[in-house]
Scaffold this motif. Structure first.
Motif, short mmCIF file in Angstrom:
data_model
loop_
_atom_site.label_atom_id
_atom_site.label_comp_id
_atom_site.label_asym_id
_atom_site.label_seq_id
_atom_site.Cartn_x
_atom_site.Cartn_y
_atom_site.Cartn_z
N LEU A 176 0.75 -1.01 0.12
CA LEU A 176 0.06 -0.01 0.04
C LEU A 176 0.76 1.32 0.14
O LEU A 176 0.62 2.03 -0.85
N PHE A 177 1.80 1.35 0.91
CA PHE A 177 2.73 2.50 0.86
C PHE A 177 3.64 2.55 0.02
O PHE A 177 3.99 3.72 -0.52
N LEU A 178 3.90 1.54 -0.98
CA LEU A 178 4.85 1.60 -2.16
C LEU A 178 3.86 2.28 -3.08
O LEU A 178 4.33 3.16 -3.93
N CYS A 179 2.73 1.85 -3.36
CA CYS A 179 1.77 2.41 -4.35
C CYS A 179 1.46 3.75 -3.99
O CYS A 179 1.55 4.67 -5.02
N ILE A 180 1.42 4.18 -2.74
CA ILE A 180 1.22 5.54 -2.42
C ILE A 180 2.49 6.36 -3.08
O ILE A 180 2.24 7.59 -3.76
N PHE A 181 3.65 5.93 -2.65
CA PHE A 181 4.87 6.30 -2.85
C PHE A 181 5.04 6.64 -4.72
O PHE A 181 5.32 7.48 -5.00
N PRO B 125 4.38 22.17 -9.97
CA PRO B 125 4.43 21.02 -9.04
C PRO B 125 3.60 20.98 -7.71
O PRO B 125 3.22 22.14 -7.39
N LEU B 126 2.97 20.10 -7.19
CA LEU B 126 2.30 20.22 -5.86
C LEU B 126 3.08 20.45 -4.60
O LEU B 126 4.14 19.43 -4.74
N SER B 127 2.65 21.02 -3.63
CA SER B 127 3.63 20.77 -2.52
C SER B 127 3.65 19.88 -1.62
O SER B 127 4.68 19.49 -1.12
N PHE B 128 2.56 19.07 -1.54
CA PHE B 128 2.49 18.04 -0.63
C PHE B 128 2.56 16.76 -1.21
O PHE B 128 3.04 15.96 -0.26
N VAL C 224 2.85 11.39 -10.00
CA VAL C 224 2.04 12.72 -10.46
C VAL C 224 3.03 13.93 -10.22
O VAL C 224 2.85 14.96 -10.99
N GLN C 225 4.01 14.02 -9.24
CA GLN C 225 4.97 15.05 -9.17
C GLN C 225 5.77 15.33 -10.44
O GLN C 225 6.16 16.37 -10.91
N ILE C 226 6.14 14.21 -11.03
CA ILE C 226 6.85 14.12 -12.34
C ILE C 226 6.11 14.87 -13.32
O ILE C 226 6.59 15.69 -14.19
N ILE D 153 4.34 13.55 1.30
CA ILE D 153 3.56 12.19 1.16
C ILE D 153 4.51 11.30 1.03
O ILE D 153 4.55 10.08 1.46
N SER D 154 4.96 11.33 -0.16
CA SER D 154 6.00 10.34 -0.59
C SER D 154 7.30 10.23 0.31
O SER D 154 7.45 8.88 0.46
N ARG D 155 7.87 11.06 0.79
CA ARG D 155 8.72 10.88 2.42
C ARG D 155 8.28 9.99 3.24
O ARG D 155 8.78 9.09 3.62
N TYR D 156 6.98 10.41 3.61
CA TYR D 156 6.40 9.77 4.78
C TYR D 156 5.92 8.17 4.49
O TYR D 156 6.08 7.33 5.35
N SER D 157 5.38 8.01 3.33
CA SER D 157 5.07 6.85 3.05
C SER D 157 6.41 5.82 2.82
O SER D 157 6.31 4.77 3.03
#
Length: 157
Positions: free
Chosen positions: A19-24, A41-44, A30-32, A48-52
Motif C-alpha cells: 500500500l505504501f509503495l503504491c502511494i509512494f 508541482p504540488l507542494s504536498f 504525479v509530481q514528475i 506524502i512520498s517521504r512519509y510513505s
C-alpha cells in the motif's frame, strides 16, 4: 474465517508495504508529470512520498524480524549442535525483544513529543508521521514473541 485471518496476519506487513509503495510511486509519478508538463508541482506530494517511504521501511523491519532476515553473523552458531543453536537463538530473541520494547516505549514518548508540531506542506500533526515507531515496535515485539514460542516448542520436543 480462521484461514483468512491467518493469511492477513501472516502477511500484514507485506500488505501495508505494498500500500505504501503504491502511494509512494503514485505521488512520485504525479509530481514528475506535473513538473514536466505543467511546470507546476504540488507542494504536498513530496511530503506524502517521504512519509510513505518511511512507513514502508519501518514495516520492512517488522517483516525482516518475522523471518530473521536482519544482518547478523551466525557462522559460529551454525557449527553448534541443533539444540545449542535453538538455545542461542532463544537468548538472541530475548535481547531483541528488549530492544524492541525500548523502541516501543521511546516511540510512544516521541509521538507525544511530536504532537505539538505540524508538517510543513500537509499541515498535519507530526505525531501521525512518527506513529510508525511505536506501531513498528509493537509489531516487532509480537513477531519476536512468535519466534520465542517456536524456540520453546523446539526445546521441549
Amino acid at each position: 474465517m480462521k484461514k483468512k485471518f491467518h493469511l492477513l496476519w501472516n502477511n500484514f506487513e507485506v500488505y501495508l508495504m505494498i500500500l505504501f509503495l503504491c502511494i509512494f510511486l503514485l505521488n512520485i509519478t504525479v509530481q514528475i508529470i506535473l513538473r514536466l508538463f505543467f511546470k507546476s508541482p504540488l507542494s504536498f506530494t513530496e511530503e506524502i512520498s517521504r512519509y510513505s517511504f518511511v512507513w514502508m521501511v519501518f514495516l520492512g523491519l517488522s517483516y525482516a524480524t518475522k523471518y530473521s532476515k536482519h544482518i547478523r553473523i551466525d557462522w559460529f552458531v551454525t557449527k553448534l549442535p541443533a539444540k545449542a543453536q535453538v538455545v542461542i537463538e532463544f537468548f538472541i530473541d530475548i535481547l531483541t525483544l528488549l530492544v524492541f520494547l525500548w523502541i516501543l516505549i521511546k516511540g510512544i514518548e516521541y509521538v507525544d513529543y511530536s504532537s505539538i508540531s505540524r508538517t510543513y506542506a500537509l499541515n498535519i500533526s507530526k505525531s501521525y508521521v512518527v506513529l510508525i515507531l511505536p506501531l513498528c515496535g509493537a509489531l516487532m515485539i509480537i513477531r519476536v514473541l512468535e519466534k520465542i514460542i517456536l524456540h520453546i516448542r523446539a526445546l521441549l520436543t
